[in-house]
Design an enzyme around this catalytic site. Sequence first.
Site, mmCIF file in Angstrom:
data_model
loop_
_atom_site.group_PDB
_atom_site.id
_atom_site.type_symbol
_atom_site.label_atom_id
_atom_site.label_comp_id
_atom_site.label_asym_id
_atom_site.label_seq_id
_atom_site.Cartn_x
_atom_site.Cartn_y
_atom_site.Cartn_z
ATOM 1 N N GLU A 98 0.846 -1.207 0.000
ATOM 2 C CA GLU A 98 0.000 0.000 0.000
ATOM 3 C C GLU A 98 0.883 1.259 0.000
ATOM 4 O O GLU A 98 0.638 2.208 -0.753
ATOM 5 C CB GLU A 98 -0.919 -0.028 1.223
ATOM 6 C CG GLU A 98 -1.811 1.198 1.363
ATOM 7 C CD GLU A 98 -1.981 1.619 2.810
ATOM 8 O OE1 GLU A 98 -1.556 2.739 3.138
ATOM 9 O OE2 GLU A 98 -2.527 0.824 3.610
ATOM 10 N N GLU A 175 11.410 3.395 1.978
ATOM 11 C CA GLU A 175 10.100 3.297 2.633
ATOM 12 C C GLU A 175 10.138 2.455 3.909
ATOM 13 O O GLU A 175 9.282 2.599 4.778
ATOM 14 C CB GLU A 175 9.070 2.742 1.645
ATOM 15 C CG GLU A 175 7.627 3.063 2.009
ATOM 16 C CD GLU A 175 7.302 4.569 2.020
ATOM 17 O OE1 GLU A 175 8.062 5.358 1.425
ATOM 18 O OE2 GLU A 175 6.305 4.941 2.668
HETATM 19 ZN ZN LIG Z 1 1.091 3.100 6.584
#
Ligand SMILES: [Zn+2]
Length: 520
Positions: A98, A175
């Site tokens: 996501e 990330e």
């Molecule tokens: Zn998150």
Amino acid sequence: MIILHTRVRLMLLASGIVAAVCLVGAQQPAMTPSAQGDPLGQIVPVDPLITVGTLPNGLRYYIRANTQPRARAELRLVVNAGSVLEDEDQRGLAHFVEHMSFNGTMHFPGQDVIGFMQSLGMRVGAHVNAHTSFDETVYELQVPTDNPVAIDRSLLILEDWAHSVSFNPVEIDKERGVILEEWRLGLGADERIHDTQFPILLKGSRYAERLPIGKPEIIRNVNHERLKQFYADWYRSDQMAVIAVGDFDKSLIERQIKSHFGSIPAPASPKPRPAYAVPDQPGTVYSVITDPEATATRIDAISKMAARPQTTVGAYRQQMVEQLFGSLLSARLDEITQRPGAPFLAARTVRGLFLRAEESTTISALVMEGGVERGFAALFTEIERVVRFGFTATELNRQRLNLQRSLERALVEKDKSPSGPLADEFVRNFVQGEPIPGIVYEFGMNQRFLPQITLAEVNRVAETWMPDRNRLIVVSAPEKDRATLPSAAKLALVIEGASGAPLTAYVDTVSSQPLLAHLP
Ligand SMILES: [Zn+2]
């Protein structure tokens, strides 16, 4: 940093009567409802205002025109995949995928999704959002529709998320830290308490081992291939839906959806998408949780059962019976709350889906510091009173009227329903089969069933509301109060004592007569 909601989202009480109040939204009168005559075994029909279709590659779509708010559309990409589908070495990767969707796709490299949305005047959090839960991942955009290019580009974002996320290696490694930081900083008291509760509530099931937040060491170290594998396995046309609700021409949107999503190839040899159950547990489990940031003492009794089918007219009727039971018991608890020196500050009971495979009945109360035993004793005394004596006819009539009024209001305001909650209804239809008949049909079912449902039928629900099996008793409180909290053994005695005490029947002193007399 992107602020996206990625915590566990429990299925809220969305079915039946609750849905009736927030559903709605017709622009024109719907087709004549056949709710009066449909047999109980029939599947509840889809609101004729919603266009539901399936592309040849298996992707589902839902489209509905709606003018609240004007010149705006709510778009969703729903992926029927979440953390429960992760392999052991992928724990946390549904959520990681996501995140990668906002770090570069074929047509929106780098941070261009956010840049594009900002160029439309939309903000992250308010108009751009996503969340990962056990069984699904949902992406949400709110976009202007007065700019013809905007909606097509926005559908292109959804299309990219569906099959063209880039997984740039540099971005993946960057990330990791963002997710770990979110994990470290993003947890409030409520989340920590939930994260402690879930493994107990879901014990013995796959869910207990697959909290969406995952494992920090996997987020830190997992190789890129395992991340991309999750995307390849589960982001596929036969497991996704696109939803569009807004102030637009429905047929134009349908053409755009077909053109964007029709070209996604169907999976050649798709993995079966497993469904996971939560095994029943005998008796009652106790859990006392404290948190330094908790601000109130909360007590819950949770009774679980396997989810029952909810798609038929008969299932809807049964939900009405149980919803009436829940509001009757809540009204009694509320009456107690009004008394001086009440054993709780607020209390309420509800039943509904909390996972797609599991229903729960919850009785919850906020109590004063040191009031845990007294609170539980009062809750279980009231349950026992209903088991022994039932509700009165006057109480049931009041709740019937309340329900009737809220449905009448919903019917009158059917054109004022905002697009966001409507889109969320369609998400639930896709992931868990919640019926979406529209308010006109739903009103018809209520007109038909409300007068039929008897007091005896409602009272029969008492036996199964909070039985001593497959049950969890939870206390959550501020850390500083730890010393004052009762042990599990003490709580068991309190609850047993309340169930065995001598009781008198409830006497209804709330007069129904003036209310009835003033009905139009
Ligand atoms: Zn998150």
